[in-house]
Design a protein around this motif. Sequence first.
Motif, PDB file in Angstrom:
ATOM      1  N   GLY A 478      -0.780  10.847   0.560  1.00 26.02           N
ATOM      2  CA  GLY A 478      -0.991   9.675   0.096  1.00 26.02           C
ATOM      3  C   GLY A 478      -0.282   9.410  -1.297  1.00 26.02           C
ATOM      4  N   LEU A 481       3.790   9.620  -0.757  1.00 20.13           N
ATOM      5  CA  LEU A 481       4.193   8.459  -0.268  1.00 20.13           C
ATOM      6  C   LEU A 481       4.151   7.371  -1.034  1.00 20.13           C
ATOM      7  N   LEU A 482       3.101   7.182  -1.943  1.00 20.05           N
ATOM      8  CA  LEU A 482       3.161   6.009  -2.805  1.00 20.05           C
ATOM      9  C   LEU A 482       4.088   6.121  -3.949  1.00 20.05           C
ATOM     10  N   MET A 485       7.154   4.800  -2.575  1.00 25.61           N
ATOM     11  CA  MET A 485       7.044   3.398  -2.154  1.00 25.61           C
ATOM     12  C   MET A 485       7.716   2.577  -3.280  1.00 25.61           C
ATOM     13  N   ARG A 491      10.491   1.480   1.375  1.00 23.52           N
ATOM     14  CA  ARG A 491       9.482   0.596   1.817  1.00 23.52           C
ATOM     15  C   ARG A 491      10.223   0.180   3.047  1.00 23.52           C
ATOM     16  N   TYR A 519      -5.749   5.521  -0.480  1.00 29.35           N
ATOM     17  CA  TYR A 519      -4.131   5.588  -0.315  1.00 29.35           C
ATOM     18  C   TYR A 519      -3.605   4.670   0.698  1.00 29.35           C
ATOM     19  N   SER A 522      -3.466   1.472  -1.064  1.00 33.30           N
ATOM     20  CA  SER A 522      -2.507   1.234  -1.984  1.00 33.30           C
ATOM     21  C   SER A 522      -1.019   1.092  -1.470  1.00 33.30           C
ATOM     22  N   ILE A 523      -0.676   1.903  -0.271  1.00 32.47           N
ATOM     23  CA  ILE A 523       0.432   1.719   0.188  1.00 32.47           C
ATOM     24  C   ILE A 523       0.566   0.544   1.042  1.00 32.47           C
TER      25      ILE A 523
END
Length: 581
Positions: A478, A481-482, A485, A491, A519, A522-523
Motif C-alpha cells: 500500500g 503504490l501510494l 500514485m 494512476r 491504504y 488512500s489510493i
Amino acid sequence: MTPPPSPPPPAAADALAQILHALLPPLLLAAASANALHSRWRALHGTLLTLQSSLVSAPASAAGHPLFADLVASLLPALRSLHALSARCQDPALPGGRLRLQSDLDIAASSLSLLLHDLSLLLRSGLLSVDSSASSPNAIVLQVPAAAASRADKSLFIRDAFARLQIGGLDLKLKALASLLELLGSDTTTEAANIVATDGDVAALLRMLDASAHSALRDRAAAAVALLATSCAASRKVVFDEGGLGPLLRVLDSGSVPATREHAVVAIEAMTADTGSAWAVSAYGGVSILINACRPGSGTLAVQALAVAALKNVISIDDVRSALVEEGGLPVLVDLLASGNTDTQKSAALCLLSIASFGDLETKQQIVQDGALPPLLQALHITTDLDLQNSVLHAIHELAAVPAAARTLCSSPLFFSQLTDLMRRGGSVLLQQMAADMVADLAPGVSDDTKRCMAPCVGTLVKMMEVSKPASLQESAGRALLALMTLKSNRKELVRDEKNMTRLVKMLDLRNEEIDKKYPVSILLALAMGGGNGTRRRLADSGACQHLQKLADAEVPCAKKALQRISSNRFKSLLSRGWNI
C-alpha cells in the motif's frame, strides 16, 4: 672380525616373566632402601608398584597383542637402566657425581612414566581382552570393518586405532589414521562417528594438531577431525567439548599446507553452526583469524568461502560483530562480495546485513564508506539466487538509512527497475515486501521519470495488497503504490486494467476483515483526484460509494473525503445528463 649378530628380542611372555620375577622385585627393594636421592627413589617406588600391578592384571592373551609385546620389549631396557642407576646410588662415592646421577635418574623415571601411561591406556581400551583369533591382533592395523559390520566390530577397530595413535611410532600412527579416515569417510550412517564419540579418544586426536606434530600426522588428524565435526551432532559436540576449536583455529592461522587448513576450516564452519559453540570463536581470538583467512591471497578459494561462512555463523554475537569491525573486517567482506562465488557472496552479505541491522547510523556509514553499496547493487543485478537476493536487498535496505547511500539509490533508475522486476516476478514474498518497502521509503527522492518506469508493477502491488499473510505485506504494498500514485501516468496505468479497480473496491468491503482499509481508501482518494478515463464515474458505478459511506461512518481516515470526491463527480454527471435531455 665381524661381531656376532645381536640376539633376537625375547618373546612377550618370556620378557613379561623376566620383568615380573627378575627385574621388578630387586628394583622395588632398591627404591625403598636407596642411600642417595631418597625423594626421587620414593616417587619411583610408587611408579614401579603401579607398573607391577598393571602387568599382573593384564589378561593371559595380552602377550599375543603386538602393542603389548612392543611395550614389554621397551620396558626391558628401561628397567635395566634403573638397575644400573640403583647400583650407582648404593655406592657412597656416587660415580659420575651427584648432579649427573640425578639427571640420569630423572630421564629414566620420565621414560618409565611414559611407558606406564601407554600400558594403562592399552589396558583401559579393552583390546587385550579380545579373542586374538577373532580380532587378528597381530596385524599392524586392524582391517577396516565393512559398512555392514556390527557395532562391536567397529568399536573394536576404533579403540584399536586410537590405542595405536598414542602408543605406536609415526608409521603406525599414520597407518592407523588412514584406516580411521577410511572408516569415517565410507560410513554413510554416521554410526562410526557416533562410536568415536563414545569409545574413541578425541582429545588424543586433537593433540596431533599441535604445530610440533609431524606435518603428515597433522594433516590426517585435521581430516579426521573435519569428518567428525561434519558427520553428526554427537561427534561434533565431543570435538568441541574436548577443546577442539582452539587447535583448529591455530591450524588455520598457521602456515600449514593448504589441504590441512581446508580440513581445519571445514571443522570450524561446522562447529560454529551450532549456536551452543559459536560463542567460543571470540573467546579463542578466532575473529581475527577468520578475517585473515578471508583476505585475498591468504589461502585457497575454498578456505575463504568456509572462513566467511564461519563468520556468518557467529555474526549474531555482539562481541563478534564488534571485533570484526575493529579488526578491519568490513573491507574484507566487501572484497568477497565483489569477487566471490554465490555462497561466498551470500555469507558476506549476511555478515554485512547483521552488522548494519544491529549497528547504529555511524556503523552503517562506515559500511558505506568502505564501499559496500556498489558490490551489493552489482550482486542484486546479476544473481538469480533467491537467498542471495534476499540478503543483498535486505542489506541495501538497512544501508539506505545513510543519506549518501539513499542519494545513490535514488539516482539509479537501474536499481528501481530491478525492484520492479523483483515485485512482478514473485517467487519470494519476502523479496516482494522488501522491494515494496524500498520503493515507499525512497520515493520522495526519486525522479518522475524513474517513477514512470515503475508503472508495470502497479497491478502487482494491488494484488499484494490482497494478501492476508503476512499482514505487513499489505502495508508495504500500500505504501509503495501510494508513493507511485503521485504521478498521473501511473494512476492511468492502474485504472487501465478493470481488474485493478475491482480489487480495490472489494478491499473496501467491511466484510473483508483481513484487509486494512487505510491504504485502499488512500489510493482511491488519489485516483479520485485525477485518474483520467472517467475514473470517478467507474468507481461510483462499481459500488465504491456504498463502501466508502460505511467506512466514513466508521470514521476511517480519508473515507469521507474520497466519498465526496467520487459522489460529487457522480452528481455532476447526472446533472449533465439532465440538461442534455
